[in-house]
Design a protein around this motif. Sequence first.
Motif, PDB file in Angstrom:
ATOM      1  N   UNK A  45       0.811  -1.141  -0.024  1.00  0.00           N
ATOM      2  CA  UNK A  45       0.030   0.112  -0.093  1.00  0.00           C
ATOM      3  C   UNK A  45       0.820   1.195   0.058  1.00  0.00           C
ATOM      4  N   UNK A  46       1.963   1.203   0.550  1.00  0.00           N
ATOM      5  CA  UNK A  46       3.227   2.290   0.499  1.00  0.00           C
ATOM      6  C   UNK A  46       3.448   2.547  -1.117  1.00  0.00           C
ATOM      7  N   UNK A  47       3.563   1.475  -1.868  1.00  0.00           N
ATOM      8  CA  UNK A  47       3.835   1.692  -3.114  1.00  0.00           C
ATOM      9  C   UNK A  47       2.702   1.871  -4.082  1.00  0.00           C
ATOM     10  N   UNK A  48       1.446   1.655  -3.403  1.00  0.00           N
ATOM     11  CA  UNK A  48       0.187   2.097  -4.171  1.00  0.00           C
ATOM     12  C   UNK A  48       0.245   3.657  -4.313  1.00  0.00           C
ATOM     13  N   UNK A  49       0.446   4.014  -2.836  1.00  0.00           N
ATOM     14  CA  UNK A  49       0.507   5.679  -2.713  1.00  0.00           C
ATOM     15  C   UNK A  49       1.754   6.280  -3.344  1.00  0.00           C
TER      16      UNK A  49
END
Length: 538
Positions: A30-34
Motif C-alpha cells: 500500500x505504500x507503493x500504491x500511494x
Amino acid sequence: MAKEQLMVLNALDSAKIQLYHFKAIVIAGMGFFTDAYDLFCINPVMLLLGRLYYTEPNPLTGAMPTKPGTLPPNVKSAVAAVALCGTIAGQIFFGLLGDKLGRKKVYGLTLMLMVFCSIGSGLSFGPFGPYGVEAEPKAKAKAVIATLCFFRFWLGFGIGGDYPLSATIMSEYANKKTRGSFIAAVFAMQGFGILAGGIVTIIVSSAFNAANPAPTYEHGANQSTVPEADYVWRIILMFGAIPAALTYYWRMKMPETARYTALVAKNAKQAAADMCTVLQVDLEAEPEKVETRVQGNDFGLFSKQFLQRHGLHLLGTTTTWFLLDIVFYGQSLIQPLIYTTVKWLPPTKQMNAIEEAYQNGKAQTLIALCGTVPGYWFTVVFIDKVGRFAIQLMGFFFMTVFMFALAIPFDHWTSSGSGLGFVIMYSLIFFFANFGPNSTTFVVPAEIFPARLRSTCHGISAAAGKIGSVLGTFVIVYASAPAPSGIGTKNTLMILGGVNLLGVLFTLFVPESKGRSLEEISGEDEEEDSAEARTVSI
C-alpha cells in the motif's frame, strides 16, 4: 565452508506460504500504491495548472491566445522533478537509517510524511494583496507553484524511504522459494497506484464537469476554464493521503525482521520470539551462532572487502535502474504530447480545462490496464520460475525493439488512422518495462547484499534510478519539444531506444538470485577465510 544456519532463518526460508506473507505484501504494497499514485497523477494536474495560471491575454490587445496556456518547460520540469529529487534524498537517508536503527523503527515515518505532504500539496496557496484583495495572476502562479514544489519535495522524501524499507522487509520475511514473487507483488501495487491515479482523475473531473459545464477553448476561451477547476487538481493530489493513512496502524504492528534482529542487532532471543509469533512455531534462540555468523561479515560499505564481494553487483543494480528510469519517466512525461500527436485525444483547444484532465486520465487508465498492470503481475508469476536475470534482459531487449519500432516509422504512426496501432505499440513498451527491469531492478538489490548493508545498498540503487528519472524529466521535456526549441518526439524516442540498449549491456553485471537463501547469495554463510579467498562472479 558454509556456516551453520540459524534455526530462525532456516524456518523463514522453508516456511510454507501463510497469511502473514499476504498481510506483509498488502501492508508494504500500500505504500507503493500511494507512491505511484502521488508520482503519476501529476500529468493531469500540470495540464490544469497550465490552464489556470498560465493562460494570459495579450497585454496590448487583450486578445486570448489561440491555444490554452501550458506550464513553461522550466516550471513543468520543476513540478515533475522536485518530488523525484526528494525521493533521491529519502532513499539514501532512510536506506542508511533502516540499517542503523532497524527497518520497523522508521517504517511508519515514511507514511506520515506522505499523508501530510499529500494534503499540503492540495492546499498550495498564493499570496494576497492588501486588505485581502487577491494578488496579481503572475504572483499567484509563482506562489502556488513554489508551495506545491515545497510539499512535493517532502512528499518525495517520504516516498523515497518506502523503497529500501519495503523491499528489505519483504525480502527478509519471505521464504526462498517464492521470495521473488513476494517482493515483486509489493512493487506491483505501483501498477494499481498508477491505475488509481487515472480513475480518480476521471471521477473527479467528470463530477466537476457535469456540475460546471463550460465551452471548449476555441468557442469561449475565457469561459473554458471555470474557477472550480482549481478544486479538481487539489482533490486529485490530496486523495493520495487516504491509502497511506489507512496503512499506518498495520505497519506499526509488524515486528522487526528476524534477519535484522539476529544478524545486525545480534539479539537472537528477540528474533526467535518475534518469528515464533509470526510463523506460529516454536523456535530456539541461538546466541552463540549469532556471534559466529557476525564474525567476518562486519565490513563496511567503503571497504576493500565489500568492493571485492559486491562492487560489480552494486554497479549492475545502480546502472540498470538509472537507465531504466530515464526511459520510464521520460516516456511518461511526454504521454500527453504523444496522445495529441497520434490524434488519440482531441487538440487542446477543442476541450475545456476539466475535460482535458478527464481525457488524459482516461488515456492513462487505458495504458495502465493494457500494459502497465499486466506487466507487473506477469513478473510476479514468472520471476521465481524464469529468474530475475532473464526477465530483466528480455524486458530491456523488447523495450529497445518497440521503442525503435515507434521512432523509425514515426511519420507513419502519426498519419491519420494509425493512432490505435501507435497506442498498442506504446503499451507494449510499458508492458515489457514492468515485465522486465522496472520490477527486477527493485527486487534484486533487496536480495544480493548482506543484511547489515541491505537497506543502504537498495537505497543507493534506487537513488541512482531516481537520478535517471530526474535526468529524463528535465532532458526529455526540453528535447521532445518541436524544433527549433527541441529535437521533436521522434528523435527523443530514438534516444530512449538507445538508452534501453545500454540497459541490455549493463544487465550482464547483475547476478541471478533465484531459489537461494539471502545469506547464501550475499556470502554471509561463508567462513571468514573462504570469504576472503572468494572471487566475485558476475
